[in-house]
Design an enzyme around this catalytic site. Sequence first.
Site, PDB file in Angstrom:
ATOM      1  N   CYS A 121       0.812  -1.230   0.000  1.00  0.00           N
ATOM      2  CA  CYS A 121       0.000   0.000   0.000  1.00  0.00           C
ATOM      3  C   CYS A 121       0.839   1.270   0.000  1.00  0.00           C
ATOM      4  O   CYS A 121       0.338   2.348  -0.313  1.00  0.00           O
ATOM      5  CB  CYS A 121      -0.958  -0.009   1.178  1.00  0.00           C
ATOM      6  SG  CYS A 121      -1.984  -1.470   1.189  1.00  0.00           S
ATOM      7  N   HIS A 261      -3.593   6.648   2.956  1.00  0.00           N
ATOM      8  CA  HIS A 261      -3.963   5.369   2.330  1.00  0.00           C
ATOM      9  C   HIS A 261      -5.383   5.012   2.754  1.00  0.00           C
ATOM     10  O   HIS A 261      -5.704   5.010   3.943  1.00  0.00           O
ATOM     11  CB  HIS A 261      -2.969   4.292   2.775  1.00  0.00           C
ATOM     12  CG  HIS A 261      -3.385   2.915   2.385  1.00  0.00           C
ATOM     13  ND1 HIS A 261      -3.759   2.596   1.107  1.00  0.00           N
ATOM     14  CD2 HIS A 261      -3.502   1.766   3.113  1.00  0.00           C
ATOM     15  CE1 HIS A 261      -4.079   1.317   1.053  1.00  0.00           C
ATOM     16  NE2 HIS A 261      -3.941   0.798   2.259  1.00  0.00           N
ATOM     17  N   ASN A 291     -10.136  -0.745  -0.380  1.00  0.00           N
ATOM     18  CA  ASN A 291      -8.678  -0.628  -0.295  1.00  0.00           C
ATOM     19  C   ASN A 291      -8.060  -1.115  -1.611  1.00  0.00           C
ATOM     20  O   ASN A 291      -8.183  -2.288  -1.949  1.00  0.00           O
ATOM     21  CB  ASN A 291      -8.192  -1.473   0.892  1.00  0.00           C
ATOM     22  CG  ASN A 291      -6.684  -1.436   1.079  1.00  0.00           C
ATOM     23  OD1 ASN A 291      -5.947  -0.964   0.211  1.00  0.00           O
ATOM     24  ND2 ASN A 291      -6.228  -1.943   2.208  1.00  0.00           N
TER      25      ASN A 291
HETATM   26  N1  ACO Z   1     -18.865  -9.377   8.365  1.00  0.00           N
HETATM   27  C1  ACO Z   1     -19.354  -9.661   9.596  1.00  0.00           C
HETATM   28  N2  ACO Z   1     -18.563  -9.996  10.633  1.00  0.00           N
HETATM   29  C2  ACO Z   1     -17.227 -10.046  10.405  1.00  0.00           C
HETATM   30  C3  ACO Z   1     -16.670  -9.773   9.161  1.00  0.00           C
HETATM   31  C4  ACO Z   1     -17.537  -9.427   8.109  1.00  0.00           C
HETATM   32  N3  ACO Z   1     -17.102  -9.114   6.873  1.00  0.00           N
HETATM   33  N4  ACO Z   1     -15.312  -9.905   9.254  1.00  0.00           N
HETATM   34  C5  ACO Z   1     -15.041 -10.256  10.520  1.00  0.00           C
HETATM   35  N5  ACO Z   1     -16.196 -10.352  11.214  1.00  0.00           N
HETATM   36  C6  ACO Z   1     -16.378 -10.674  12.625  1.00  0.00           C
HETATM   37  C7  ACO Z   1     -15.221 -11.470  13.180  1.00  0.00           C
HETATM   38  O1  ACO Z   1     -15.399 -12.857  12.932  1.00  0.00           O
HETATM   39  C8  ACO Z   1     -15.284 -11.130  14.652  1.00  0.00           C
HETATM   40  O2  ACO Z   1     -16.313 -11.918  15.234  1.00  0.00           O
HETATM   41  P1  ACO Z   1     -16.135 -12.486  16.744  1.00  0.00           P
HETATM   42  O3  ACO Z   1     -16.059 -11.268  17.607  1.00  0.00           O
HETATM   43  O4  ACO Z   1     -17.377 -13.289  16.924  1.00  0.00           O
HETATM   44  O5  ACO Z   1     -14.864 -13.280  16.724  1.00  0.00           O
HETATM   45  C9  ACO Z   1     -15.793  -9.679  14.667  1.00  0.00           C
HETATM   46  O6  ACO Z   1     -16.390  -9.460  13.374  1.00  0.00           O
HETATM   47  C10 ACO Z   1     -14.703  -8.658  14.898  1.00  0.00           C
HETATM   48  O7  ACO Z   1     -13.616  -8.945  13.998  1.00  0.00           O
HETATM   49  P2  ACO Z   1     -12.286  -8.115  14.033  1.00  0.00           P
HETATM   50  O8  ACO Z   1     -11.316  -8.674  13.055  1.00  0.00           O
HETATM   51  O9  ACO Z   1     -11.857  -7.988  15.456  1.00  0.00           O
HETATM   52  O10 ACO Z   1     -12.818  -6.693  13.514  1.00  0.00           O
HETATM   53  P3  ACO Z   1     -12.067  -5.329  13.471  1.00  0.00           P
HETATM   54  O11 ACO Z   1     -12.868  -4.327  14.199  1.00  0.00           O
HETATM   55  O12 ACO Z   1     -10.603  -5.426  13.812  1.00  0.00           O
HETATM   56  O13 ACO Z   1     -12.156  -4.930  11.917  1.00  0.00           O
HETATM   57  C11 ACO Z   1     -10.779  -4.896   9.914  1.00  0.00           C
HETATM   58  C12 ACO Z   1     -11.522  -5.762  10.958  1.00  0.00           C
HETATM   59  C13 ACO Z   1     -11.818  -4.058   9.185  1.00  0.00           C
HETATM   60  C14 ACO Z   1     -10.042  -5.790   8.947  1.00  0.00           C
HETATM   61  C15 ACO Z   1      -9.791  -3.957  10.622  1.00  0.00           C
HETATM   62  O14 ACO Z   1      -9.037  -4.681  11.567  1.00  0.00           O
HETATM   63  C16 ACO Z   1      -8.832  -3.255   9.676  1.00  0.00           C
HETATM   64  O15 ACO Z   1      -9.230  -2.419   8.887  1.00  0.00           O
HETATM   65  N6  ACO Z   1      -7.522  -3.539   9.757  1.00  0.00           N
HETATM   66  C17 ACO Z   1      -6.495  -2.843   9.008  1.00  0.00           C
HETATM   67  C18 ACO Z   1      -6.458  -3.171   7.573  1.00  0.00           C
HETATM   68  C19 ACO Z   1      -5.385  -2.293   6.911  1.00  0.00           C
HETATM   69  O16 ACO Z   1      -5.087  -1.218   7.309  1.00  0.00           O
HETATM   70  N7  ACO Z   1      -4.741  -2.729   5.916  1.00  0.00           N
HETATM   71  C20 ACO Z   1      -3.696  -1.848   5.344  1.00  0.00           C
HETATM   72  C21 ACO Z   1      -2.816  -2.516   4.571  1.00  0.00           C
HETATM   73  S1  ACO Z   1      -3.630  -3.504   3.342  1.00  0.00           S
HETATM   74  C22 ACO Z   1      -2.420  -3.931   2.209  1.00  0.00           C
HETATM   75  O17 ACO Z   1      -1.265  -3.684   2.404  1.00  0.00           O
HETATM   76  C23 ACO Z   1      -2.859  -4.743   1.013  1.00  0.00           C
END
Ligand code: ACO
Length: 334
Positions: A121, A261, A291
Amino acid sequence: MNKNSEAKFIGTKVLGTGSYFPKKVLSNADLEKIVETTDEWILTRTGIKERRVSEADEPTSQLAYFAALEALKSANISPQDIDLILVATITPDMQCPSTACLLQNKLGLKGIPAFDLSAACSGFIYAVSMAKAYIESGMYKTVLIVGAEELTKFTDWTDRSTCVLFGDGAGAMVLTASDESQSLLSVYLGADGSFSDLLFVPAGGTKNPATLDTVNQKLHSIKMLGKEVFKAAVPKMVYAAQKALELASKKLEDIKLFIPHQANMRILEAVAKKLNISMESVFVNLHKTGNISSATTITALDEAIKTGKLVKGDLVELVAFGAGFTWGAAVIQV
Ligand code: ACO
């Protein structure tokens, strides 16, 4: 001092930008039919409403080509004026040759150097730094840089934790040497390879060559520990933004628009809060793109210019963080 021995100032000027997105839109409602998710979960956790998805016969070089044509048009130069092509991508058409060589051919060019760079990214900001170094060393005069990705082709559509996040698109910029102006005021880059297992594509390289087994286990798609990536992204983006400002001898208040980003709205808000800047000065378009890795900052910059959010002379700061981990920021006068 003899006048002839005085070194001539070479700065880097941004001549033009362009972007291109595939036509097909995949909404959160569409994703509800593919995996167990909801529009509400995706929107509140990420800010994403829809993303663009490329067709099977529309490879990354094709998106790069259309973005490059637009950048050349806005720069008012022809492809023949380009001396070097750099493509930042982690989703190339194929392992080899580079997407940059395929783009060079599509542009009808022969002979000029062309290569890809991989910094996920942060890729576009890495490309900006390379263009600056090549131009200001006097090695090449006019450089085309592109951030182009088709992440949806490296997505596991059964993994709801990643498949809702990514999209496809490309952005391009033409830069040239200038003896009177300097658009690229600073670029700051960083990386830490010890986090390589938090965000990666496990197979397809020399560590895990492609086999039937790797395909069956879906090891050719992006794996991410989202929470860990989130935690690392915020402080690194804040640090990179501050370092690039320091290198440019500018203050936060000198910046008209911050273009981070576009991974997650909550990351953008956390970065803005830590920098103590208002969300008014942060450009957001992730709701319609998702993204798109190396293509986010340049497509957002192009949109900000086209929609008049940035006008000639304004200072903009691009900030990114991605797999590697890599991070970087650039202060640019448009
Ligand atoms: N729909 C419904 N529920 C979901 C989904 C979905 N699509 N995905 C995960 N869940 C559930 C999980 O199973 C979990 O359930 P549980 O509590 O029963 O275990 C719950 O939602 C919470 O999941 P988390 O992973 O803890 O959710 P979080 O709030 O961390 O959000 C996310 C996830 C959106 C991926 C976030 O962590 C994020 O944006 N991370 C950074 C990504 C990023 O910045 N990437 C940059 C680089 S990308 C690159 O280089 C290509």
